[in-house]
Design an enzyme around this catalytic site. Structure first.
Site, short mmCIF file in Angstrom:
data_model
loop_
_atom_site.label_atom_id
_atom_site.label_comp_id
_atom_site.label_asym_id
_atom_site.label_seq_id
_atom_site.Cartn_x
_atom_site.Cartn_y
_atom_site.Cartn_z
N GLN A 192 0.83 -1.21 0.00
CA GLN A 192 0.00 0.00 0.00
C GLN A 192 0.87 1.26 0.00
OE1 GLN A 192 -3.23 -1.86 2.95
NE2 GLN A 192 -3.75 0.20 2.31
N SER B 147 4.89 -5.91 2.78
CA SER B 147 3.58 -6.00 3.41
C SER B 147 2.59 -6.74 2.49
CB SER B 147 3.09 -4.60 3.78
OG SER B 147 1.91 -4.65 4.56
N ARG C 30 -8.54 -9.36 4.27
CA ARG C 30 -7.48 -8.74 5.09
C ARG C 30 -7.72 -7.24 5.25
NH1 ARG C 30 -2.13 -6.52 3.92
NH2 ARG C 30 -0.56 -7.10 5.50
N GLN D 46 2.94 -11.15 10.26
CA GLN D 46 3.29 -9.92 9.55
C GLN D 46 2.32 -8.80 9.83
OE1 GLN D 46 1.67 -8.57 6.06
NE2 GLN D 46 3.37 -9.24 4.79
#
Length: 316
Positions: A11, A92, A117, A255
């Site tokens: 992101q 990520s 998610r 993570q």
């Protein structure tokens, strides 16, 4: 082709109109987005290209959009060349993209998973309660100590701030409860940071506030079919590779509430013999970070979001 590692962005790399130029040359891009749209139930390509409702920057939409963009770039590359990278890593969300491209998880399953998610992350912390900030010009240990000191001021469960992304030497992102993050920004400035500023995000990724989301994500991942990656994928949590499905799931769940150790991931790739990098997805964020890590300044870097980048790598 050198000993090349493919890097998949997370992101922050999204932008309106992303991959439009690549799609104009390679129809496979829009085909990939159409496949994701069928899974999601809305037109993902339209959202990334026009987005009148400005949904692209909302986490639940950003994540499937970036995963699809990375997979689209990967598929175009595979259509052009039989050469494959020696290793992969993703920042990520990009770690999911890497695992899809390495054959560990199907594309359709991953699209649904990262959409979930995004929703879980948004739900984990009420709007405005979480924050992230970039701290530039301090050592990693300084930022860790500073965050620990701020968190210790108030023992309330929702008063916390911690390092979230170790992106490059002197470039750390912190995350946590909004007031604690604001206090850490002030403390970092007082400690001599070259820059300490809040980021325009509402979800405090990679900190303990995301543990409830991680537990729900773990349940969803356990229902999916996982395969050993065909290409080595270096994971954010500890800069190590994994082979078995349960290990991949554990790393992805951890993570979400532990720091992204991007500096260590790039150093691990360099130590394994990687001497060039290709950013497989929109933007050039990861290219900029790699240049600041180890011997990355001298490593060739290719952008696969552009047709000329594809051709440049294919000609090596």
């Amino acid at each position: 082709m050198h000993n090349t590692a493919f890097l998949f962005p997370g992101q922050g790399s999204q932008s309106l109109g992303m991959l439009a130029d690549l799609a104009a040359v390679y129809p496979l891009v829009q085909t990939t987005f159409a496949e994701a749209s069928t899974t999601l139930g809305y037109d993902l390509w339209e959202l990334t290209q026009h987005d009148p409702e400005q949904r692209l920057n909302r986490t639940e939409y950003t994540q499937p959009a970036l995963l699809t963009a990375g997979v689209a770039c990967w598929r175009v590359w595979c259509s052009l060349s039989e050469q494959r990278p020696v290793a992969m890593a993703g920042h990520s969300l990009g770690e999911y993209t890497a695992l899809v491209c390495a054959g560990a998880l199907s594309f359709s399953a991953a699209v649904s998973l990262v959409a979930l998610r995004g929703r879980l992350m948004q739900q984990a912390v009420p709007q405005g309660r979480g924050a992230m900030a970039a701290i530039l010009g301090l050592e990693d240990d300084q930022v860790i100590e500073l965050c620990a000191r701020i968190s210790a001021v108030n023992e309330a469960a929702d008063w916390l701030v911690s390092a979230a992304n170790f992106n490059a030497p002197g470039q750390v992102v912190i995350a946590g409860q909004a007031e604690a993050v604001a206090a850490a920004v002030t403390a970092a400035s007082d400690a001599g940071a070259r820059r300490a500023q809040l980021l325009p995000v509402s979800v405090p990724s990679h900190c303990a506030l995301m543990q409830p989301a991680a537990e729900q994500l773990r349940i969803a991942m356990a229902r999916l079919a996982w395969q050993p990656p065909r290409i080595t994928v270096i994971h954010n949590v500890d800069a190590r590779a994994r082979q078995h499905g349960h290990e991949l799931q554990q790393a992805l769940a951890a993570q979400l509430y532990q720091p992204v150790r991007w500096t260590d991931c790039v150093l691990a790739l360099q130590a394994s013999g990687v001497d060039s990098f290709a950013e497989c997805g929109p933007g050039r964020v990861l290219a900029g970070l790699v240049k600041r890590i180890g011997n990355g300044r001298d490593a060739p870097m290719y952008s696969l979001s552009q047709a000329d980048g594809m051709q440049a790598l294919a000609s090596c």
